[in-house]
Structures are given as structure tokens and as C-alpha cells.
Design a protein around this motif. Structure first.
Motif, PDB file in Angstrom:
ATOM      1  N   ASP A  54      85.283 -24.532  -0.487  1.00 44.73           N
ATOM      2  CA  ASP A  54      86.007 -24.534   0.641  1.00 44.73           C
ATOM      3  C   ASP A  54      87.101 -23.833   0.616  1.00 44.73           C
ATOM      4  O   ASP A  54      87.767 -23.661  -0.624  1.00 44.73           O
ATOM      5  CB  ASP A  54      86.350 -26.258   1.078  1.00 44.73           C
ATOM      6  CG  ASP A  54      86.849 -26.282   2.488  1.00 44.73           C
ATOM      7  OD1 ASP A  54      86.737 -25.335   3.484  1.00 44.73           O
ATOM      8  OD2 ASP A  54      87.557 -27.253   2.692  1.00 44.73           O
ATOM      9  N   LEU A  55      87.919 -23.516   1.498  1.00 43.20           N
ATOM     10  CA  LEU A  55      89.019 -22.605   1.436  1.00 43.20           C
ATOM     11  C   LEU A  55      90.487 -23.478   1.601  1.00 43.20           C
ATOM     12  O   LEU A  55      91.371 -23.461   0.775  1.00 43.20           O
ATOM     13  CB  LEU A  55      89.005 -21.610   2.357  1.00 43.20           C
ATOM     14  CG  LEU A  55      88.030 -20.363   2.009  1.00 43.20           C
ATOM     15  CD1 LEU A  55      88.148 -19.293   3.084  1.00 43.20           C
ATOM     16  CD2 LEU A  55      88.208 -19.771   0.689  1.00 43.20           C
ATOM     17  N   GLY A  62      91.285 -22.810  -1.985  1.00 38.47           N
ATOM     18  CA  GLY A  62      89.993 -22.159  -2.426  1.00 38.47           C
ATOM     19  C   GLY A  62      90.238 -20.946  -2.996  1.00 38.47           C
ATOM     20  O   GLY A  62      89.341 -20.518  -3.922  1.00 38.47           O
ATOM     21  N   THR A  63      90.974 -20.145  -2.173  1.00 38.86           N
ATOM     22  CA  THR A  63      90.983 -18.590  -2.674  1.00 38.86           C
ATOM     23  C   THR A  63      91.919 -18.590  -4.006  1.00 38.86           C
ATOM     24  O   THR A  63      91.232 -17.860  -5.115  1.00 38.86           O
ATOM     25  CB  THR A  63      91.966 -17.977  -1.750  1.00 38.86           C
ATOM     26  OG1 THR A  63      91.140 -17.963  -0.369  1.00 38.86           O
ATOM     27  CG2 THR A  63      92.120 -16.263  -2.044  1.00 38.86           C
ATOM     28  N   THR A  66      89.168 -19.823  -6.623  1.00 43.28           N
ATOM     29  CA  THR A  66      88.261 -18.842  -6.931  1.00 43.28           C
ATOM     30  C   THR A  66      88.740 -17.951  -7.928  1.00 43.28           C
ATOM     31  O   THR A  66      88.157 -17.231  -8.955  1.00 43.28           O
ATOM     32  CB  THR A  66      87.901 -18.232  -5.715  1.00 43.28           C
ATOM     33  OG1 THR A  66      87.225 -19.093  -4.696  1.00 43.28           O
ATOM     34  CG2 THR A  66      86.809 -17.188  -5.866  1.00 43.28           C
ATOM     35  N   VAL A  80      81.604 -19.115  -0.761  1.00 42.66           N
ATOM     36  CA  VAL A  80      82.799 -19.844   0.306  1.00 42.66           C
ATOM     37  C   VAL A  80      81.952 -20.416   1.553  1.00 42.66           C
ATOM     38  O   VAL A  80      81.123 -19.831   1.984  1.00 42.66           O
ATOM     39  CB  VAL A  80      83.773 -18.563   0.908  1.00 42.66           C
ATOM     40  CG1 VAL A  80      84.525 -19.558   1.996  1.00 42.66           C
ATOM     41  CG2 VAL A  80      84.786 -18.312  -0.237  1.00 42.66           C
ATOM     42  N   THR A  82      83.246 -22.474   4.772  1.00 44.60           N
ATOM     43  CA  THR A  82      84.271 -22.836   5.773  1.00 44.60           C
ATOM     44  C   THR A  82      84.064 -22.826   6.971  1.00 44.60           C
ATOM     45  O   THR A  82      83.185 -22.216   7.460  1.00 44.60           O
ATOM     46  CB  THR A  82      85.432 -21.772   5.213  1.00 44.60           C
ATOM     47  OG1 THR A  82      86.593 -22.052   5.788  1.00 44.60           O
ATOM     48  CG2 THR A  82      85.100 -20.380   5.602  1.00 44.60           C
ATOM     49  N   HIS A  89      90.811 -15.064   6.254  1.00 42.04           N
ATOM     50  CA  HIS A  89      90.033 -15.948   5.274  1.00 42.04           C
ATOM     51  C   HIS A  89      89.001 -15.248   4.525  1.00 42.04           C
ATOM     52  O   HIS A  89      88.919 -15.416   3.181  1.00 42.04           O
ATOM     53  CB  HIS A  89      89.438 -17.308   5.805  1.00 42.04           C
ATOM     54  CG  HIS A  89      90.650 -18.207   6.440  1.00 42.04           C
ATOM     55  ND1 HIS A  89      91.162 -18.154   7.833  1.00 42.04           N
ATOM     56  CD2 HIS A  89      91.173 -19.508   5.922  1.00 42.04           C
ATOM     57  CE1 HIS A  89      92.059 -19.050   7.850  1.00 42.04           C
ATOM     58  NE2 HIS A  89      92.046 -19.878   6.770  1.00 42.04           N
ATOM     59  N   ALA A  93      89.233 -14.201   0.319  1.00 40.73           N
ATOM     60  CA  ALA A  93      88.302 -14.642  -0.522  1.00 40.73           C
ATOM     61  C   ALA A  93      87.402 -13.793  -1.336  1.00 40.73           C
ATOM     62  O   ALA A  93      87.135 -13.944  -2.680  1.00 40.73           O
ATOM     63  CB  ALA A  93      87.542 -15.777   0.290  1.00 40.73           C
ATOM     64  N   ALA A  98      84.710 -14.076  -4.780  1.00 40.02           N
ATOM     65  CA  ALA A  98      83.782 -14.829  -4.194  1.00 40.02           C
ATOM     66  C   ALA A  98      82.538 -13.862  -3.972  1.00 40.02           C
ATOM     67  O   ALA A  98      82.851 -12.679  -3.319  1.00 40.02           O
ATOM     68  CB  ALA A  98      84.210 -15.398  -2.786  1.00 40.02           C
ATOM     69  N   PHE A 101      79.989 -15.580   1.900  1.00 42.13           N
ATOM     70  CA  PHE A 101      80.703 -16.445   2.621  1.00 42.13           C
ATOM     71  C   PHE A 101      79.846 -16.827   3.598  1.00 42.13           C
ATOM     72  O   PHE A 101      79.188 -16.046   4.694  1.00 42.13           O
ATOM     73  CB  PHE A 101      81.761 -15.157   3.191  1.00 42.13           C
ATOM     74  CG  PHE A 101      82.852 -15.846   3.753  1.00 42.13           C
ATOM     75  CD1 PHE A 101      83.948 -15.977   3.224  1.00 42.13           C
ATOM     76  CD2 PHE A 101      82.809 -16.317   5.224  1.00 42.13           C
ATOM     77  CE1 PHE A 101      85.182 -16.421   3.995  1.00 42.13           C
ATOM     78  CE2 PHE A 101      84.081 -16.663   5.955  1.00 42.13           C
ATOM     79  CZ  PHE A 101      85.029 -16.961   5.189  1.00 42.13           C
TER      80      PHE A 101
END
Length: 211
Positions: A54-55, A62-63, A66, A80, A82, A89, A93, A98, A101
Motif C-alpha cells: 500500500d502507499l 509505501g514509496t 519500497t 503497489v 493502492t 502516486h 512508486a 516498484a 502497480f
């Protein structure tokens, strides 16, 4: 067995993800974290193959998580998952490392396929997200040939068109009645023949070639 770490600040979401992952015989949930700080620690302790991240979370987002997980364990694949399907976002990410997504309204089968795709070294994206990446690349006028090499076969063109539509290798195989290994062989061949560096570049090629 694919080892999965679940990271989300909502307990019900984690419970749902655990039930879904544990319904698959090839997936094993090895840990849960409710924030990025816990995720960083658990990634070291349980050595997951794939992290569903999750972010927006307390303490560490989350970023940031990561970035730190990938720095410590480059082999870990972070996907990701989200609610926030927007560029603010998405691109941070991806820059953090990541490999995929997905939005949280993805179908259960799509999420399971994404975990397997990530574990296999590929990049799973929701179709709408992949289309935005391609559109952004087109607007940025990133260099890509507008025509395909003559060596690209008819079957490879079919595969490329479906890559451009955002389908995973499994989904392409189902659509064309091919095995996943065969699809991966076609994608590898396309990367070599076109000089594309990754799946997003192939998708961009499909758009520019009007497939």
C-alpha cells in the motif's frame, strides 16, 4: 512456492489479501505489516519474493518503504496495490523501485496473476495504468521506432498488440491459446528484435505501430 509479504494499514484489507493468497497453492503469506516501518523490518526477517505494498500508511509511507526494501534486498519484487490511481502516486512508486502497480478494484484473479508475474521477473500493471504510462511516453516523444522490424512474425505481432493492451503473459496465453512459456518466448524475442528495454517500451511500440 512464492513468498508474499502483505503491507496495508487496514486490517480487513490484509485479511482479505491473506485469504486470497492462501487460496492459491503456489503462494505463501510469510508476513503482514500495517505500515512502512514494519514492512522494512519484516522484509529483512522473512525474505519475501513479492511484497504487496500500500502507499498511504502511517509512520513510513509505501514509496519510502519500497526504496529502502529494494536497497537492502534488490531481488525483492514490490507490487503497489493502492486506491490512488493517479500519476502523483504512480511515478514516485516506480522511481522507488516498484515493478508493478495495481488498483484495489482489480479482480482477485488479476491480483494473483500479478503476484506470479512479479515473481517471474515481469512487471504487472492494471491495463489503465499501463495505458497511462504509454500515453505519457508518447507525449514525451521518447525515441521508439514507428514501424516494426521485418523479422517480427505474425504471431509476435499478435502478442505485441496484447502487450500494448496491458495483458499479462497468462492473459495473452489464454487469449491466443498458447502456454505461458511460449508467450514469454515471444516477448523475449520481441525485446531482442525491437531493441525495447522493457515491457512498457514494447507497449509503446504497439501503440506507435497502430496494432
Amino acid at each position: 512456492m512464492i513468498r508474499v509479504l502483505l503491507v496495508d494499514d487496514q486490517r480487513l484489507v490484509r485479511a482479505g489479501l491473506r485469504m486470497l493468497c492462501e487460496s492459491a497453492p503456489d503462494l505463501e503469506v510469510v508476513g503482514e505489516a500495517e505500515n512502512g516501518q514494519q514492512a522494512i523490518r519484516l522484509a529483512e526477517q522473512v525474505a519475501p519474493d513479492v511484497v504487496l505494498m500500500d502507499l498511504r500508511m502511517p509512520l513510513v509511507d509505501g514509496t519510502t518503504a519500497t526504496t529502502r526494501i529494494r536497497a537492502a534486498r534488490p531481488s525483492v519484487r514490490v507490487v503497489v496495490l493502492t486506491t490512488f490511481d493517479d500519476d502523483d502516486h504512480l511515478f514516485p512508486a516506480l522511481a522507488a523501485g516498484a515493478c508493478g502497480f495495481l488498483v484495489k478494484d482489480a479482480a482477485p484473479s488479476e491480483l494473483l496473476a500479478a503476484v506470479r508475474t512479479a515473481a517471474a521477473g515481469e512487471s504487472p500493471f492494471s491495463p489503465s495504468v499501463l495505458r497511462r504510462l504509454v500515453d505519457r511516453a508518447v507525449r514525451s516523444r521518447e525515441p521508439a521506432p514507428s514501424t516494426l522490424p521485418a523479422s517480427v512474425t505474425a504471431r509476435e505481432r499478435e502478442v505485441l498488440a496484447l502487450v500494448g493492451a496491458g495483458l499479462s503473459n497468462k492473459e495473452i496465453g489464454d487469449r491466443l491459446h498458447l502456454g505461458v512459456t511460449t508467450v514469454k518466448t515471444h516477448v523475449t524475442s520481441l525485446l531482442a528484435k525491437t531493441g525495447a528495454s522493457n515491457r512498457i517500451r514494447l507497449a509503446l511500440l504497439a501503440v506507435e505501430a497502430d496494432l
